[in-house]
Scaffold this active site. Structure first.
Site, short mmCIF file in Angstrom:
data_model
loop_
_atom_site.label_atom_id
_atom_site.label_comp_id
_atom_site.label_asym_id
_atom_site.label_seq_id
_atom_site.Cartn_x
_atom_site.Cartn_y
_atom_site.Cartn_z
N GLU A 194 0.84 -1.20 0.00
CA GLU A 194 0.00 0.00 0.00
C GLU A 194 0.87 1.25 0.00
OE1 GLU A 194 -2.79 -0.20 3.24
OE2 GLU A 194 -4.31 -0.69 1.77
N GLU A 292 -5.65 -7.44 -1.79
CA GLU A 292 -6.28 -7.67 -0.48
C GLU A 292 -7.72 -7.26 -0.63
OE1 GLU A 292 -4.59 -5.36 2.77
OE2 GLU A 292 -2.58 -5.95 2.22
C1 IPT Z 1 -4.42 -2.70 4.64
C2 IPT Z 1 -3.01 -3.22 4.79
O1 IPT Z 1 -2.38 -3.42 3.56
C3 IPT Z 1 -2.92 -4.48 5.60
O2 IPT Z 1 -1.60 -4.68 5.98
C4 IPT Z 1 -3.80 -4.39 6.80
O3 IPT Z 1 -3.36 -3.37 7.61
C5 IPT Z 1 -5.23 -4.18 6.34
O4 IPT Z 1 -5.38 -3.16 5.44
C6 IPT Z 1 -6.19 -3.90 7.46
O5 IPT Z 1 -6.33 -5.04 8.22
S1 IPT Z 1 -4.57 -0.98 5.08
C7 IPT Z 1 -6.09 -0.39 4.39
C8 IPT Z 1 -7.25 -0.78 5.19
C9 IPT Z 1 -6.01 1.09 4.31
#
Ligand code: IPT
Length: 998
Positions: A194, A292
């Protein structure tokens, strides 16, 4: 009219996809000059592995959140049983380079057993080695020593490069060795995470992204690099953008947010509608890749708990949101998290507590009873047998341009997804236009098939869509030698057994569905079993059935060569379709078996004429098995089952479950020993061995507001409890002492002057720092202030350039009111700081409590001279007491019986914290006054299920009245017979006298 509009749109998209200004640039920056492999290739549709296209359906797992290497295969088998083919994992930098320049990949920190388990399970891997990972872990994965490296992190600064280089190249080599090109399972690598926004530094940071990838390439990574942009609109580092570009563009999404307190609220307008289109604009050469996608949510201190999060992101969420992503032809789809695990030791960042259950499909104790696991299994199994999807693209926008176009009901939105390469197969993804609608809608569907257009259902009744549901209807869908012309009943799987094809169709309980097959024989449809009502129609080469999805029924068509298994969705939840070998989509349909029943099926193999099923059973059950004709016998965990053969070729029967005798210790009745863990406030306490907090300057971005730095990280202490001792000579005029302490959300602190308790800050969910003033009475001469605080983990560093992770833990400011006597400070955290004492359990495991520094939380620690007292007795003053007991477990072999330590919340003398240590591993941080977690699962391997166990409990009473536990029990969370076999324990070195311990 609407058809031409659609055709126009489709054309426009195709052009976008083909017009490739990016292709030129791509060539320029593609790294195939140094032999970019040909094993993993891609185009705008999907990845191909060894020339075979594959929809990558993946789940996120963090091995370090389950520090028992022997359980990793268990998780992989449960992911594989969903119908997934891939697992994505973050590697945690801080864990393996806790001390700068010293790498430690031993024990559970080794990725080797993870790779081996993936190989064994037939699961591909996506490696996400950071260096930054976020992940709700301390520092977002950055090591604590990083707080002393001055420049903005996640930028192109030389000292940041110097800091990451060792790790990037070390982990890079480990990943390179396990690439698919070298016989491993890794198919993609995601650099950074991210990396999507900055503050205070220029954006984008192309040099950093370029150097990072160069280093990964330099140590041998040749599989494609994939981006994880925070959303599809940002277009960071897209292929063709030049310096810093990745090979494949990907992005993530958490549309439901993280508010588990209102788990039934689906906020208006949160369903993505344009991601497909935006992705095509951003990266026309990449498959639509969601690196994700929300699989649950994390829960903060004081939050509503993970059960609530599992409702916020439940089976209905999966139906509406996941099918929506499928309607965008998302061909790389990673669910974050599929199994969350545990923030044991100091792994959590301050925004979360010990559990990282995440409300995921597989819960923290590895159970698969959540309905969302079963729903996901239905969807993923369908995709696993639907190769057309890997060359498909949506053909229309939703909902505005086609509202009501594919059905007669304008309340419904439909996306038409078509195989653009292979031929004619299509799927239609149907949902409510108002995505969060709770109403049930009736409709007729216009199925546009190779045999003409039909208004479905043709044989009577109408279709229905429940509120918060979504369905996939298919058209011209091949099932081996035959074709489904159209189907509203959803496909779980299909398989061919010789000349026979078996297809499983399901729908919500009681719904009407219709499926039309292209058949060779116009034979009468026969109901072989079940009572669900159906009608049928035989036309020229078309056999149509109209049926209700209630219970379980089997119909025979096409002269008995087509077996149609029809069931309600709830019955379908009990289905498993294990592959007999390999992960290729061919093996899923040609050599698989279909099994209905039992809690979990991990796998199946054929031995002569015997089908051997490996699985888990949590009660007496019935089982039905569809297997190749050669099979005469079925075993389940090597027990021969007494099954009947049905007239349509399956085996059915009962499978017995024997509940084992379980004698768990009653913790309160055990013999406990206790010792004081706050000797620091005794008048004769000697702190001469403690590090002096004498640094007059700091490299921390927060300027000092004390004469010397009292930031724990400046002295190498980054985790657990910190203690400060401030010595001063009294003038007699001191009236009060005031201090500001920072520890991260829900932290607390207690303060003593000499032996006298001054008071505590109890902590609350969002409190990251707090100021307190205490009136004091000094004694003549030397006085000492003792401060005990907890460090809830370093912050994350989500926005590049902010250096949020450097936010100090420790004393930010203090003053002695009424006097100008200087205070000389000492401090401690865990023994050894960055060169921690317990390398086996790792440096995040212990903090600075006296008993931890001495290693008394470890098995075998001497307790001679300790009191006979249990944590249920507690203490009647403010302070820290440590309790210890030993017990044996004798969990019967052949059963999976995950255990948890469960606290009972106290309403009186409520301000206390407790930590539990199981065989030396800190597996629970309980804050009675903050919550919410009371149940702390501890995996087998940390607990010795057949053998000796050592349990420690530290109790920090924050009030003068003291505190005690109101209940502590060891509970079984599940009792299942399992084929999994025994689990080797993680390293549990015993107590030895520690050199230099103070
Ligand atoms: C995203 C991250 O890439 C991951 O590492 C984790 O933090 C996840 O979300 C939340 O559980 S951050 C995104 C929600 C802005």
């Amino acid at each position: 009219m609407w058809i031409s509009k659609l055709a126009f749109l489709a054309l426009a998209f195709t052009q976008l996809g083909l017009a490739a200004p990016a292709d030129e640039l791509n060539k320029k920056f593609a790294r195939d000059d140094n032999g970019l492999q040909k094993v993993v290739t891609w185009d705008k549709y999907s990845l191909s592995i060894n020339g075979e296209r594959l929809m990558i359906w993946s789940g996120e797992v963090h091995p370090w959140r389950l520090p028992v290497t022997g359980l990793w295969l268990d998780i992989m088998e449960k992911v594989k049983a969903l119908g997934f083919n891939t697992i994505s994992f973050y590697a945690h930098w801080g864990l393996v380079e806790y001390e700068r320049g010293k790498f430690d990949f031993d024990g559970y920190r080794s990725y080797k057993p993870f790779f081996d388990a993936a190989r064994k399970a037939g699961i591909y891997l996506i490696a996400r080695p950071g260096p930054y990972i976020n992940a709700e872990t301390a520092g977002g994965g950055f090591p604590g020593w990083g707080t002393r490296v001055e420049v903005p992190w996640r930028s192109g600064n030389q000292s940041y490069f110097d800091a990451i280089e060792g790790y990037v190249k070390t982990i890079g080599k480990i990943v390179a060795e396990e690439q698919i090109t070298k016989g491993g399972q890794i198919i993609l690598v995601q650099p950074e995470n991210e990396f999507s926004a900055s503050k205070g530094i220029p954006w984008p940071q192309t040099k950093y992204m370029e150097v990072l990838q160069d280093w990964f390439r330099e140590v041998g990574i040749t599989v494609p690099m994939i981006e994880n942009d925070v959303n599809v609109y940002l277009k960071n580092y897209v292929p063709g953008s030049g310096e810093g570009q990745v090979d494949i563009y990907g992005y993530d999404g958490y549309p439901q947010g993280f508010d588990c307190a209102n788990p039934h609220t689906w906020v208006d307008g949160k369903l993505p509608t344009d991601w497909f289109q935006r992705q095509l604009e951003a990266a026309p050469t990449s498959p639509n890749s969601v690196v994700e996608f929300q699989g649950g949510a994390f829960d903060p201190w004081g939050g509503p708990s993970y059960e609530a999060c599992s409702v916020l992101v439940n089976h209905e969420f999966e139906r509406v949101f996941y099918k929506n992503l499928l309607s965008f032809s998302t061909n790389i789809f990673n669910v974050y998290m599929i199994f969350g695990g545990t923030n044991w030791g100091g792994l959590a960042f301050p925004g979360v507590y010990t559990s990282y259950d995440y409300g995921s499909a597989i819960n923290e104790f590895r159970g698969v009873t959540r309905e969302k696991y079963s729903e996901l299994k239905l969807q993923a199994n369908f995709l696993a047998v639907s190769p057309f999807y890997t060359t498909s693209k949506p053909q229309n926008l939703v909902p505005n341009t086609i509202k009501g176009a594919f059905t007669d009901n304008t309340d419904l939105a439909v996306t038409h997804v078509k195989d653009e390469v292979g031929g004619k197969t299509s799927m239609y993804v149907i949902r409510h236009a108002v995505y969060n609608s709770l109403s049930k809608s009736s409709y007729k569907w216009s199925a546009n098939t190779s045999k003409g257009n039909f208004t479905v259902p043709r044989l009577g009744g109408s279709l229905t869509l429940d509120g918060r549901d979504s369905k996939i209807h298919v058209v011209d869908y091949p099932i081996g030698a035959r074709n489904i012309l159209y189907s509203t009943g959803e496909i779980f799987t299909w398989k061919t057994f010789g000349s026979k094809t078996v297809v499983v169709l399901y729908g919500s309980p009681g719904e009407t569905h219709e499926t039309s097959f292209l058949t060779t024989k116009a034979t009468k449809v026969q109901q072989l079993t079940g009572t669900a009502s159906f009608t049928s129609k035989l036309e020229n080469g078309i056999s149509t059935i109209n049926y209700q999805t209630t219970g379980k029924s089997v119909l025979s068509l096409d002269g008995g060569n087509l077996i149609v298994y029809i069931m309600s969705r709830n019955e379908a939840y009990r289905l498993w379709a294990p592959t007999l070998s390999g992960v290729s989509k061919k093996s899923r349909t040609d050599t698989g078996v279909i099994i209905h029943g039992t809690y979990l099926v991990r796998g199946a193999s054929i031995d002569g004429s015997t089908l051997k099923i490996r699985g888990d059973l949590n009660g007496t059950d019935t089982i039905e098995v569809f297997a190749p004709a050669s099979i005469k016998d079925v075993t389940y965990n090597n027990r021969r089952l007494n099954l009947q053969k049905t007239k349509y070729g399956s085996f059915t029967g009962k499978i017995d479950f024997k509940a084992p005798a379980l004698n768990l210790p009653v913790l309160k009745d055990l013999k406990w020993k206790s010792t004081n863990s706050l000797p620091e406030i005794n008048s004769n306490y000697d702190d001469s061995a403690w590090p002096a907090a004498g640094k007059k300057t700091t490299t921390n971005p927060r300027k000092l507001t004390t004469p010397t730095s009292l930031y724990a990280s400046d002295y190498g202490f980054h985790t657990g409890n910190h203690l400060f001792r401030g010595h001063f000579k009294a003038t007699g005029k001191e009236t009060a002492f005031s201090l500001t302490v920072q520890g991260g959300n829900a932290f607390g602190f207690s303060v003593w002057l000499n032996q006298e308790f001054l008071g505590s800050f109890y902590g609350y969910d969002a409190g990251q720092a707090a100021n307190k003033t205490f009136s004091i009475k000094t004694k003549a001469g030397d006085n000492v202030i003792t401060v005990l605080q907890d460090n809830q983990g370093l912050n994350e560093d989500w926005t590049a350039g902010t250096d949020d992770f450097k936010a100090p833990r420790g004393i930010l400011a203090y003053s002695l009111i009424g006097s100008s006597s200087p205070i000389t400070w000492k401090l401690t955290g865990n023994l050894g700081g960055e060169n921690c004492a317990d390398k086996a359990r790792g440096c995040y495991n212990e903090g600075g409590l006296f008993i931890e520094r001495q290693g008394l939380h470890l098995p075998g620690a001497p307790t001679a001279g300790w009191k006979d007292a249990s944590p249920l007795d507690g203490i009647s003053n403010a302070g820290v007491e440590f309790y210890k007991t030993d017990f044996k477990l004798n969990i019967p072999k052949g059963y999976d019986i995950p255990l948890a330590f469960e606290f009972q919340n106290c309403t009186q003398n409520a301000n206390f914290r407790a930590q539990i240590y199981v065989n030396g591993y800190q597996f629970g941080k309980y804050a009675n006054n903050v919550g919410p977690q009371t149940s702390f699962p501890v995996p087998e391997g940390i607990l010795n299920h057949r053998g000796d166990n050592s349990l420690g409990v530290s109790l920090w009473a924050m009030d003068k009245a003291g505190a005690k536990l109101c209940g502590l029990d060891l509970k079984a969370k599940l009792v299942a017979e399992t084929s999994y076999g025994s689990v080797a324990p993680s390293e549990q070195p015993k107590w030895v006298k520690r050199k230099g311990a103070y």
